[in-house]
Design a protein around this motif. Structure first.
Motif, PDB file in Angstrom:
ATOM      1  N   LEU A   1       5.404  -5.260  -7.444  1.00 15.70           N
ATOM      2  CA  LEU A   1       4.519  -4.132  -7.730  1.00 15.70           C
ATOM      3  C   LEU A   1       3.598  -4.418  -8.910  1.00 15.70           C
ATOM      4  CD1 LEU A   1       6.691  -0.930  -7.179  1.00 15.70           C
ATOM      5  CD2 LEU A   1       4.596  -1.564  -5.979  1.00 15.70           C
ATOM      6  N   ARG A   2       4.129  -5.074  -9.939  1.00 18.24           N
ATOM      7  CA  ARG A   2       3.279  -5.419 -11.088  1.00 18.24           C
ATOM      8  C   ARG A   2       2.118  -6.295 -10.640  1.00 18.24           C
ATOM      9  NH1 ARG A   2       8.224  -6.151 -14.063  1.00 18.24           N
ATOM     10  NH2 ARG A   2       8.013  -8.407 -13.842  1.00 18.24           N
ATOM     11  N   LYS A   3       2.398  -7.244  -9.759  1.00 16.70           N
ATOM     12  CA  LYS A   3       1.350  -8.128  -9.263  1.00 16.70           C
ATOM     13  C   LYS A   3       0.360  -7.376  -8.384  1.00 16.70           C
ATOM     14  CE  LYS A   3       2.670 -12.107  -7.797  1.00 16.70           C
ATOM     15  NZ  LYS A   3       3.409 -13.024  -6.925  1.00 16.70           N
ATOM     16  N   VAL A   4       0.879  -6.424  -7.580  1.00 11.59           N
ATOM     17  CA  VAL A   4       0.002  -5.606  -6.746  1.00 11.59           C
ATOM     18  C   VAL A   4      -0.963  -4.810  -7.619  1.00 11.59           C
ATOM     19  CG1 VAL A   4      -0.066  -3.592  -5.214  1.00 11.59           C
ATOM     20  CG2 VAL A   4       1.559  -5.443  -4.768  1.00 11.59           C
ATOM     21  N   PHE A   5      -0.436  -4.216  -8.699  1.00  9.42           N
ATOM     22  CA  PHE A   5      -1.277  -3.421  -9.593  1.00  9.42           C
ATOM     23  C   PHE A   5      -2.402  -4.270 -10.191  1.00  9.42           C
ATOM     24  CE2 PHE A   5       2.277  -0.169 -10.776  1.00  9.42           C
ATOM     25  CZ  PHE A   5       2.183   0.363  -9.487  1.00  9.42           C
ATOM     26  N   VAL A   6      -2.051  -5.486 -10.631  1.00  4.54           N
ATOM     27  CA  VAL A   6      -3.061  -6.366 -11.227  1.00  4.54           C
ATOM     28  C   VAL A   6      -4.122  -6.737 -10.198  1.00  4.54           C
ATOM     29  CG1 VAL A   6      -3.469  -8.645 -12.215  1.00  4.54           C
ATOM     30  CG2 VAL A   6      -1.537  -7.272 -13.006  1.00  4.54           C
ATOM     31  N   LYS A   7      -3.688  -7.097  -9.007  1.00  3.19           N
ATOM     32  CA  LYS A   7      -4.640  -7.538  -7.985  1.00  3.19           C
ATOM     33  C   LYS A   7      -5.559  -6.403  -7.523  1.00  3.19           C
ATOM     34  CE  LYS A   7      -1.844 -11.346  -6.153  1.00  3.19           C
ATOM     35  NZ  LYS A   7      -1.142 -11.907  -4.978  1.00  3.19           N
ATOM     36  N   LEU A   8      -5.015  -5.177  -7.497  1.00  6.75           N
ATOM     37  CA  LEU A   8      -5.815  -4.043  -7.048  1.00  6.75           C
ATOM     38  C   LEU A   8      -6.549  -3.360  -8.193  1.00  6.75           C
ATOM     39  CD1 LEU A   8      -3.446  -2.357  -4.424  1.00  6.75           C
ATOM     40  CD2 LEU A   8      -5.258  -4.041  -4.046  1.00  6.75           C
ATOM     41  N   GLY A   9      -6.266  -3.793  -9.446  1.00  6.71           N
ATOM     42  CA  GLY A   9      -6.920  -3.194 -10.586  1.00  6.71           C
ATOM     43  C   GLY A   9      -6.485  -1.773 -10.855  1.00  6.71           C
ATOM     44  N   ILE A  10      -5.202  -1.473 -10.591  1.00  6.13           N
ATOM     45  CA  ILE A  10      -4.659  -0.140 -10.827  1.00  6.13           C
ATOM     46  C   ILE A  10      -3.450  -0.245 -11.747  1.00  6.13           C
ATOM     47  CG2 ILE A  10      -5.473   0.747  -8.609  1.00  6.13           C
ATOM     48  CD1 ILE A  10      -2.688   0.359  -7.493  1.00  6.13           C
ATOM     49  N   THR A  11      -2.929   0.911 -12.174  1.00  8.56           N
ATOM     50  CA  THR A  11      -1.825   0.885 -13.139  1.00  8.56           C
ATOM     51  C   THR A  11      -0.674   1.809 -12.774  1.00  8.56           C
ATOM     52  OG1 THR A  11      -2.920   2.597 -14.473  1.00  8.56           O
ATOM     53  CG2 THR A  11      -3.373   0.287 -15.051  1.00  8.56           C
ATOM     54  N   SER A  12      -0.724   2.499 -11.633  1.00 10.34           N
ATOM     55  CA  SER A  12       0.332   3.458 -11.318  1.00 10.34           C
ATOM     56  C   SER A  12       0.541   3.573  -9.810  1.00 10.34           C
ATOM     57  CB  SER A  12      -0.017   4.835 -11.886  1.00 10.34           C
ATOM     58  OG  SER A  12      -1.116   5.400 -11.182  1.00 10.34           O
ATOM     59  N   ARG A  13       1.694   4.129  -9.437  1.00 14.47           N
ATOM     60  CA  ARG A  13       1.983   4.374  -8.020  1.00 14.47           C
ATOM     61  C   ARG A  13       1.045   5.449  -7.450  1.00 14.47           C
ATOM     62  NH1 ARG A  13       7.546   3.150  -5.984  1.00 14.47           N
ATOM     63  NH2 ARG A  13       8.471   1.685  -7.458  1.00 14.47           N
ATOM     64  N   ARG A  14       0.670   6.398  -8.293  1.00 16.42           N
ATOM     65  CA  ARG A  14      -0.246   7.438  -7.818  1.00 16.42           C
ATOM     66  C   ARG A  14      -1.571   6.820  -7.382  1.00 16.42           C
ATOM     67  NH1 ARG A  14      -2.188  12.872 -11.153  1.00 16.42           N
ATOM     68  NH2 ARG A  14      -3.644  13.617  -9.555  1.00 16.42           N
ATOM     69  N   GLN A  15      -2.080   5.889  -8.196  1.00 13.86           N
ATOM     70  CA  GLN A  15      -3.313   5.204  -7.820  1.00 13.86           C
ATOM     71  C   GLN A  15      -3.112   4.372  -6.555  1.00 13.86           C
ATOM     72  OE1 GLN A  15      -3.825   3.331 -11.751  1.00 13.86           O
ATOM     73  NE2 GLN A  15      -5.878   4.233 -11.813  1.00 13.86           N
ATOM     74  N   LEU A  16      -1.908   3.847  -6.389  1.00 20.16           N
ATOM     75  CA  LEU A  16      -1.600   3.075  -5.188  1.00 20.16           C
ATOM     76  C   LEU A  16      -1.643   3.980  -3.956  1.00 20.16           C
ATOM     77  CD1 LEU A  16      -0.722   0.332  -4.046  1.00 20.16           C
ATOM     78  CD2 LEU A  16       1.658   1.005  -4.457  1.00 20.16           C
ATOM     79  N   ARG A  17      -1.090   5.195  -4.078  1.00 19.04           N
ATOM     80  CA  ARG A  17      -1.136   6.154  -2.963  1.00 19.04           C
ATOM     81  C   ARG A  17      -2.571   6.541  -2.668  1.00 19.04           C
ATOM     82  NH1 ARG A  17       3.486   8.218  -5.609  1.00 19.04           N
ATOM     83  NH2 ARG A  17       2.242   9.808  -6.686  1.00 19.04           N
ATOM     84  N   ASP A  18      -3.363   6.761  -3.712  1.00 18.38           N
ATOM     85  CA  ASP A  18      -4.778   7.121  -3.514  1.00 18.38           C
ATOM     86  C   ASP A  18      -5.517   5.990  -2.799  1.00 18.38           C
ATOM     87  OD1 ASP A  18      -4.282   9.494  -4.781  1.00 18.38           O
ATOM     88  OD2 ASP A  18      -5.109   8.861  -6.718  1.00 18.38           O
ATOM     89  N   ALA A  19      -5.215   4.744  -3.200  1.00 21.78           N
ATOM     90  CA  ALA A  19      -5.881   3.599  -2.577  1.00 21.78           C
ATOM     91  C   ALA A  19      -5.500   3.491  -1.107  1.00 21.78           C
ATOM     92  CB  ALA A  19      -5.513   2.321  -3.319  1.00 21.78           C
ATOM     93  N   ALA A  20      -4.222   3.776  -0.800  1.00 18.79           N
ATOM     94  CA  ALA A  20      -3.762   3.708   0.587  1.00 18.79           C
ATOM     95  C   ALA A  20      -4.434   4.791   1.437  1.00 18.79           C
ATOM     96  CB  ALA A  20      -2.244   3.864   0.631  1.00 18.79           C
ATOM     97  N   LEU A  21      -4.584   5.997   0.858  1.00 21.62           N
ATOM     98  CA  LEU A  21      -5.214   7.094   1.583  1.00 21.62           C
ATOM     99  C   LEU A  21      -6.687   6.815   1.838  1.00 21.62           C
ATOM    100  CD1 LEU A  21      -3.568  10.145  -0.219  1.00 21.62           C
ATOM    101  CD2 LEU A  21      -3.178   9.405   2.146  1.00 21.62           C
TER     102      LEU A  21
END
Length: 337
Positions: free
Chosen positions: A315-335
């Motif tokens: 997950l830390r690597k995913v955050f860096v690659k996507l330029g995000i810092t939280s699971r909420r931002q990850l959900r927003d990116a997925a949506l």
């Protein structure tokens, strides 16, 4: 030694011998060292791939994951949320274990990060702490970070005191990399027209050494100097090239710093997406999808047959690659995707 040719040779030989000999205990260290070389040459995608392989081996064999060049890569990529968290955690780990080198490299990478972000006082404090003792691996590089940060905050005494120490180390190397770094540092401290000659010398030497980020750095500083001298056309040329170089390699903070300077010159600059490294691997994509769906690390680990610690690492690597810092931002990116 500031010798890029030796650095490349050592890194290539270490990986080749470890692979040829099937030495799993040695291979992660060799891969991490090789990854560091790719960071120095601005090849962040290649560095990320090698760090990923090293982490996979250490996770499978039960060894403690390597941290040093993960910190370096995060600092140069310049995504503050992810990088600061990683650097702070490494510094705390170093203090807990009494591992001085980890504490020192945390200060060095923090200085790189904050100089990129334009947070020069924080960069200066981190560099000063790092330079309190001399680590042969990165002390000279941190002296350069100290000089740049000190010049930007107007602490010319600290910058001037650090310059002879950098000259003694990098200057005595006799290499294009070392001499180029000294020229760039001298240019930062020079207040007259001689600064331009030093910036040009730094660029010529560092281009010959093929040290990508360290070519773009003095180009950015040169452009800043030209802007202050009201030579806006010349400044746009240097700043534009620095912006393109940083963007291409994925150095987000330095790219944004160059973009801000370009805007001040009157240039209209549309913010470009940086090449932040590798796309997600298959397993990272699985972890990201499950995390975006609301699953906990333990639940994700159970589904993918990996530990919760490995899930967190992905997950830390995913955050860096996507330029995000939280699971909420990850959900927003997925949506939004």
């Amino acid at each position: 030694m500031w010798d890029d040719a030796v650095l490349q040779q050592i890194a290539a030989d270490m990986v080749r011998r470890a692979r040829d000999g099937g030495a799993l205990a040695v291979l992660p260290s060799a891969l991490v060292y090789r990854a560091g070389v790719h960071v120095y040459t601005g090849e962040f995608t290649s560095a990320a791939a090698l760090l990923e392989e090293a982490d996979a081996i250490t996770a499978a064999t039960g060894y403690t994951p390597m941290k040093y060049h993960s910190l370096t890569l995060a600092a140069w990529r310049g995504v503050p949320g992810a990088a600061i968290e990683l650097i702070d955690a490494a510094a705390a780990d170093g203090l807990a274990k009494g591992e001085g080198r980890l504490i020192g490299v945390s200060g060095f990478t923090a200085a790189v990060l904050f100089n990129g972000l334009g947070r020069y006082q924080q960069a200066l404090e981190a560099a000063q702490k790092c330079c309190e003792y001399e680590d042969l691996g990165f002390h000279g590089w941190c002296l350069f970070e100290l000089i740049e940060a000190a010049v930007h905050v107007g602490d010319l005494d600290s910058a001037g005191a650090a310059l002879p120490r950098l000259e003694q180390r990098a200057g005595s190397s006799g290499t294009e990399w070392g001499l180029g770094a000294v020229a760039a540092a001298r240019a930062l401290l020079t207040t007259d027209e001689h600064a331009e000659q030093l910036f040009v010398e730094a660029l010529e030497r560092l281009q010959a050494a093929h040290i990508g980020p360290h070519v773009a750095r003095p180009r950015l500083s040169y452009g800043e100097w030209l802007r202050r001298a009201n030579r806006r056309t010349d400044a746009r040329t240097q700043l534009g090239q620095a912006y393109e170089q940083f963007t291409r390699m994925g150095a987000e903070a330095f790219a944004e710093r160059a973009r801000r300077e370009l805007i001040v010159t009157g240039e209209k600059v549309r913010k470009q997406p940086v090449s932040s490294g590798d796309g997600l691997t298959a397993q990272e994509a699985q972890v990201a999808r499950l995390a975006a769906a609301g699953h906990t690390n333990v639940q994700i680990g159970a589904q993918l047959f990996i530990s919760a610690h490995t899930v967190e690492w992905h997950l830390r690597k995913v955050f860096v690659k996507l330029g995000i810092t939280s699971r909420r931002q990850l959900r927003d990116a997925a949506l939004s995707g």
